[in-house]
Scaffold this motif. Structure first.
Motif, PDB file in Angstrom:
ATOM      1  N   MET A  19       6.923   8.343  -4.239  1.00 60.05           N
ATOM      2  CA  MET A  19       6.476   9.648  -4.708  1.00 60.05           C
ATOM      3  C   MET A  19       7.044  10.786  -3.849  1.00 60.05           C
ATOM      4  SD  MET A  19       2.569  10.733  -5.637  1.00 60.05           S
ATOM      5  CE  MET A  19       1.957  10.462  -3.975  1.00 60.05           C
ATOM      6  N   PHE A  20       7.072  10.566  -2.528  1.00 63.87           N
ATOM      7  CA  PHE A  20       7.556  11.613  -1.640  1.00 63.87           C
ATOM      8  C   PHE A  20       9.090  11.625  -1.521  1.00 63.87           C
ATOM      9  CE2 PHE A  20       3.145  11.270  -0.065  1.00 63.87           C
ATOM     10  CZ  PHE A  20       2.773  12.596  -0.229  1.00 63.87           C
ATOM     11  N   LEU A  48       1.363   9.485 -10.043  1.00 64.24           N
ATOM     12  CA  LEU A  48      -0.044   9.886  -9.984  1.00 64.24           C
ATOM     13  C   LEU A  48      -0.790   9.451 -11.244  1.00 64.24           C
ATOM     14  CD1 LEU A  48       0.082  13.478  -8.419  1.00 64.24           C
ATOM     15  CD2 LEU A  48      -0.792  11.386  -7.377  1.00 64.24           C
ATOM     16  N   ILE A  71       6.551  12.316  -9.146  1.00 64.73           N
ATOM     17  CA  ILE A  71       5.177  12.468  -8.650  1.00 64.73           C
ATOM     18  C   ILE A  71       4.166  12.378  -9.784  1.00 64.73           C
ATOM     19  CG2 ILE A  71       3.523  14.129  -7.695  1.00 64.73           C
ATOM     20  CD1 ILE A  71       5.612  15.022  -5.738  1.00 64.73           C
ATOM     21  N   TYR A  80       0.818  -1.211   0.000  1.00 63.70           N
ATOM     22  CA  TYR A  80       0.000   0.000   0.000  1.00 63.70           C
ATOM     23  C   TYR A  80       0.857   1.269   0.000  1.00 63.70           C
ATOM     24  CZ  TYR A  80      -4.401  -2.430   1.143  1.00 63.70           C
ATOM     25  OH  TYR A  80      -5.530  -3.222   1.107  1.00 63.70           O
ATOM     26  N   VAL A  81       1.858   1.265   0.852  1.00 67.95           N
ATOM     27  CA  VAL A  81       2.621   2.484   1.126  1.00 67.95           C
ATOM     28  C   VAL A  81       3.705   2.757   0.086  1.00 67.95           C
ATOM     29  CG1 VAL A  81       4.201   3.550   2.794  1.00 67.95           C
ATOM     30  CG2 VAL A  81       2.138   2.387   3.590  1.00 67.95           C
ATOM     31  N   MET A 106      -1.369   5.769 -10.976  1.00 68.15           N
ATOM     32  CA  MET A 106      -2.434   5.478 -10.017  1.00 68.15           C
ATOM     33  C   MET A 106      -3.803   5.750 -10.623  1.00 68.15           C
ATOM     34  SD  MET A 106      -0.943   4.258  -7.372  1.00 68.15           S
ATOM     35  CE  MET A 106      -2.298   4.219  -6.206  1.00 68.15           C
ATOM     36  N   PRO A 142       4.164   2.922  -3.289  1.00 68.08           N
ATOM     37  CA  PRO A 142       4.065   3.947  -4.348  1.00 68.08           C
ATOM     38  C   PRO A 142       4.118   5.374  -3.801  1.00 68.08           C
ATOM     39  CG  PRO A 142       2.377   2.262  -4.621  1.00 68.08           C
ATOM     40  CD  PRO A 142       2.988   2.041  -3.281  1.00 68.08           C
ATOM     41  N   PHE A 143       3.460   5.595  -2.661  1.00 65.09           N
ATOM     42  CA  PHE A 143       3.424   6.935  -2.080  1.00 65.09           C
ATOM     43  C   PHE A 143       4.764   7.297  -1.438  1.00 65.09           C
ATOM     44  CE2 PHE A 143      -0.847   5.105  -2.033  1.00 65.09           C
ATOM     45  CZ  PHE A 143      -1.518   6.048  -2.797  1.00 65.09           C
ATOM     46  N   SER A 144       5.468   6.291  -0.910  1.00 60.60           N
ATOM     47  CA  SER A 144       6.805   6.532  -0.356  1.00 60.60           C
ATOM     48  C   SER A 144       7.760   6.960  -1.462  1.00 60.60           C
ATOM     49  CB  SER A 144       7.340   5.265   0.322  1.00 60.60           C
ATOM     50  OG  SER A 144       6.527   4.896   1.406  1.00 60.60           O
TER      51      SER A 144
END
Length: 208
Positions: free
Chosen positions: A167-168, A178, A174, A160-161, A181, A163-165
């Motif tokens: 990205m940041f 996005l 980003i 879960y985490v 996603m 892709p967002f990790s």
């Protein structure tokens, strides 16, 4: 050419990808009214679990079937989750701004509670999509399963985490992440996790 044969691995992969793109679009559209996110998540996992077992005959029909059937229960659970997290955020902000001797202990306790709540969220919507139980039983089962299958829970959280990790950690990607996603990201994540959920759920079905 062999790779264009309907039963070839390439065509099978393309068909699966097309299913996931359609599922992703349905999920995002289902989330647009914020109060329907819970129902859309349940429908997302209902279809993903079927796709993982090759038992889904129609993406759209299966999605809306689950969306409608689980709308009330999923919406109530979503409201409960949002309420609890709002309270936790308020408590955290209060603790952060306060100065008292046991402040750090309370913050640690808060973090533990927030993590356990996230564990429940990981399982609650897949459980709603797979089993018919009361809200209280769903929450209890989600908590028990998340703790008794901790290694799988942590693996799902990482999926879960991740892709967002990325990205940041790497802001230049980003837009790429996005875009991915929006096109297929949510459905791919749920599809990957559905193999894990199926393994866990089947164990409890067998036990019963």
């Amino acid at each position: 050419m062999r790779f264009l044969d309907y039963n070839s691995s390439f065509i099978t992969l393309m068909n699966k990808l097309a299913d996931l793109v359609l599922l992703n679009i349905l999920f995002i559209v289902g989330c647009l009214p914020i109060f329907t996110i819970g129902a859309s998540l349940s429908a997302l996992y209902y279809v993903s679990l079927k796709l993982s077992s090759n038992s889904c005959s129609s993406i759209m029909k299966s999605f809306f079937k689950s969306f409608i059937e689980n709308f009330k229960q999923a919406s109530i659970i979503q409201l409960l989750i949002m309420s609890v997290y709002s309270i936790l955020v308020a408590i955290y902000l209060f603790l952060s701004a306060s100065e008292f001797e046991l402040k750090n202990i309370f913050i640690i306790a808060f973090i533990i509670i927030a993590i356990l709540l996230f564990f429940i969220i990981v399982y609650i919507f897949p459980l709603i999509s797979r089993f018919h139980n009361s809200i209280a039983v769903c929450i209890k089962n989600a908590f028990i399963i998340s703790i008794t299958n901790l290694k799988y829970t942590l693996l799902i959280v990482i999926i879960y985490v991740l892709p967002f990790s990325i990205m940041f950690q790497f802001p230049k990607y980003i837009l790429v992440i996005l875009t991915a996603m929006i096109i297929f990201g949510f459905s791919v994540i749920s599809y990957m996790c559905s193999f894990i959920f199926s393994k866990i759920f089947n164990k409890y079905i067998t036990d019963n």
